[in-house]
Design a protein around this motif. Structure first.
Motif, PDB file in Angstrom:
ATOM      1  N   ALA A 139      42.110 -17.312 -68.925  1.00  0.00           N
ATOM      2  CA  ALA A 139      41.038 -16.878 -68.034  1.00  0.00           C
ATOM      3  C   ALA A 139      39.792 -17.742 -68.197  1.00  0.00           C
ATOM      4  O   ALA A 139      39.154 -18.133 -67.210  1.00  0.00           O
ATOM      5  CB  ALA A 139      40.708 -15.405 -68.291  1.00  0.00           C
ATOM      6  N   GLY A 230      35.588 -13.460 -63.661  1.00  0.00           N
ATOM      7  CA  GLY A 230      36.762 -14.290 -63.873  1.00  0.00           C
ATOM      8  C   GLY A 230      37.335 -14.219 -65.274  1.00  0.00           C
ATOM      9  O   GLY A 230      38.520 -14.492 -65.470  1.00  0.00           O
ATOM     10  N   THR A 233      37.771  -9.327 -66.322  1.00  0.00           N
ATOM     11  CA  THR A 233      38.789  -8.556 -65.614  1.00  0.00           C
ATOM     12  C   THR A 233      40.128  -9.286 -65.558  1.00  0.00           C
ATOM     13  O   THR A 233      41.185  -8.636 -65.545  1.00  0.00           O
ATOM     14  CB  THR A 233      38.314  -8.208 -64.189  1.00  0.00           C
ATOM     15  N   THR A 234      40.108 -10.625 -65.529  1.00  0.00           N
ATOM     16  CA  THR A 234      41.379 -11.343 -65.482  1.00  0.00           C
ATOM     17  C   THR A 234      42.111 -11.251 -66.806  1.00  0.00           C
ATOM     18  O   THR A 234      43.341 -11.068 -66.841  1.00  0.00           O
ATOM     19  CB  THR A 234      41.163 -12.817 -65.085  1.00  0.00           C
ATOM     20  N   ALA A 346      42.907 -14.430 -59.593  1.00  0.00           N
ATOM     21  CA  ALA A 346      43.369 -13.566 -60.683  1.00  0.00           C
ATOM     22  C   ALA A 346      44.865 -13.283 -60.560  1.00  0.00           C
ATOM     23  O   ALA A 346      45.589 -13.267 -61.568  1.00  0.00           O
ATOM     24  CB  ALA A 346      42.586 -12.254 -60.677  1.00  0.00           C
ATOM     25  N   ARG A 347      45.334 -13.060 -59.350  1.00  0.00           N
ATOM     26  CA  ARG A 347      46.775 -12.856 -59.149  1.00  0.00           C
ATOM     27  C   ARG A 347      47.558 -14.109 -59.535  1.00  0.00           C
ATOM     28  O   ARG A 347      48.615 -14.029 -60.167  1.00  0.00           O
ATOM     29  CB  ARG A 347      47.056 -12.496 -57.691  1.00  0.00           C
ATOM     30  N   GLU A 349      46.746 -16.424 -61.696  1.00  0.00           N
ATOM     31  CA  GLU A 349      46.750 -16.564 -63.156  1.00  0.00           C
ATOM     32  C   GLU A 349      47.745 -15.605 -63.804  1.00  0.00           C
ATOM     33  O   GLU A 349      48.484 -15.981 -64.722  1.00  0.00           O
ATOM     34  CB  GLU A 349      45.349 -16.302 -63.708  1.00  0.00           C
ATOM     35  N   THR A 350      47.753 -14.374 -63.339  1.00  0.00           N
ATOM     36  CA  THR A 350      48.652 -13.381 -63.934  1.00  0.00           C
ATOM     37  C   THR A 350      50.107 -13.750 -63.663  1.00  0.00           C
ATOM     38  O   THR A 350      50.966 -13.637 -64.552  1.00  0.00           O
ATOM     39  CB  THR A 350      48.332 -11.984 -63.377  1.00  0.00           C
TER      40      THR A 350
END
Length: 395
Positions: A139, A230, A233-234, A346-347, A349-350
């Motif tokens: 992140a 960023g 929450t990520t 974020a999506r 990265e996950t």
């Protein structure tokens, strides 16, 4: 006393009820007091999905533009703390770089390479704590890359973030802000100013400054907000997704058999445990909502965690189910004008992190000696995600 009699469940709710295993309490409030007065929060808590949407969509009645908004006290006015035309002015210069296609084109390669690098670094060991060793570093690296800050390594960005978050937390709790937060913000300001002066083509900060819609201090404030969202929450989103998937072997087997189901796993994890559990608003006028008479100036806390388990929308809401057909109705990224700008990133990265972990760590599983669960009042994530995997024996 009148409020206590009118809202007995809310009046009896403790911080522990909302911080540890919050969902039983949220379910009770949602069923009986969907808008309830909670003295422990000093405001109203909204737990039903339809009412949560009403609050977040109606910025004229429920606003973030209020002197008590703690983030604005630390970083100044930003897209997070203004409404209407001012909100559009702050947000618009940053919108294009974070649209779905732009995120895919610009960041996919970097994110996948960084996730693979972090996982490769732990692979020989056979065990790790994934939140601090993979989710957090990923992140931070992506935030540093996305902002394009000149002369700021990921480690330095993390130091600034920690200090600014500490200052915001102090103000939220009614304490004086730690002076380290102001010092970190000054360092961030210097880096943003250097970045804008350098005039590169990839930094959204440069584009925002060139647009002339924002003054340089406003660019700095929004950089701090993007950095905060960023990272905090990520990291939580990745940690929660890993925990949910590994804690449900049947669902994990589905993803192993069909990696495309990783997107469904992410949406279901966001629904089950949003990394940001609450968002704050302030009433601009007297209003009745969910049977509660809210007064002008009252704090109204929207429980995204409560809304995401509303049984009127999600059947068997406490179950982690990749086959659920409406997980995308989750509100983990909020709603309305303040919908999270970084949702697509974020999506991405996950997704990259989950696929790298499952592909490169055979037999990945939770460490049974270190059970864990998400916790937190506002930001919910496991304190640690300790895992093990099989390391091939070299012959």
């Amino acid at each position: 006393m009148v409020t206590a009699r009118r809202f007995p469940l809310g009046s009896a709710t403790t911080l522990t009820d909302l911080t540890d295993d919050a969902h039983p309490r949220l379910a009770l409030l949602r069923a009986h007091e969907p808008v309830s007065w909670l003295p422990v929060l000093g405001g109203w808590l909204v737990t039903r999905r339809d009412l949560a949407l009403r609050v977040m969509r109606d910025a004229a009645t429920f606003t973030v533009d209020e002197p008590r908004f703690s983030t604005a006290q630390v970083v100044g006015p930003s897209m997070l703390s203004v409404e209407g035309a001012e909100h559009k002015r702050h947000r618009a210069p940053f919108a294009d770089p974070f649209r779905a296609q732009d995120v895919h084109d610009r960041f996919t390669g970097f994110v996948e390479q960084e996730a693979a690098r972090l996982v490769a670094g732990i692979r020989p060991r056979g065990s790790a704590e994934l939140r601090r060793e993979v989710a957090g570093p990923l992140a931070v690296a992506v935030v540093a890359e996305s902002l394009g800050l000149v002369g700021a390594a990921a480690e330095e960005v993390l130091t600034w973030y920690d200090a600014i978050v500490s200052a915001v937390s102090d103000l939220t709790a009614g304490r004086p802000a730690n002076p380290a937060g102001a010092a970190a913000f000054d360092q961030l300001r210097g880096s943003v100013e250097a970045t804008v002066a350098a005039g590169g083509d990839t930094s959204p900060l440069v584009a925002a400054a060139r647009s002339k819609r924002l003054k340089l201090p406003e660019v700095v404030a929004n950089a701090a907000v993007l950095m905060f969202g960023g990272i905090e929450t990520t990291e939580g989103m990745i940690a929660n997704a890993v925990l949910h998937l590994l804690a449900h072997p049947g669902q994990l087997a589905l993803v192993r058999a069909d990696p495309d189901l990783v997107d469904a796993a992410i949406e279901e994890s966001l629904r089950l445990e949003p990394a940001a559990a609450n968002v704050d608003r302030y009433a601009t006028t007297d209003v009745t909502i969910g049977g509660a008479d809210v007064r002008r100036g009252d704090l109204v806390v929207v429980s995204l965690a409560g809304a995401n388990r509303d049984p009127e929308v999600f059947q068997d809401p406490d179950v982690f189910d990749l086959r659920r057909d409406n997980s995308r109705l989750q509100l983990a990224f909020a709603h309305g004008p303040h919908f999270c700008l970084g949702a697509h990133l974020a999506r991405l990265e996950t997704r990259a992190c989950l696929l790298a972990l499952l592909d490169r760590l055979p037999g990945l599983r939770l460490d049974p000696a270190s059970p864990t669960a998400p916790t937190g009042l506002v930001f919910r994530k496991p304190p640690a995600v300790r895992v093990r995997w099989d390391v091939p024996v070299r012959r």
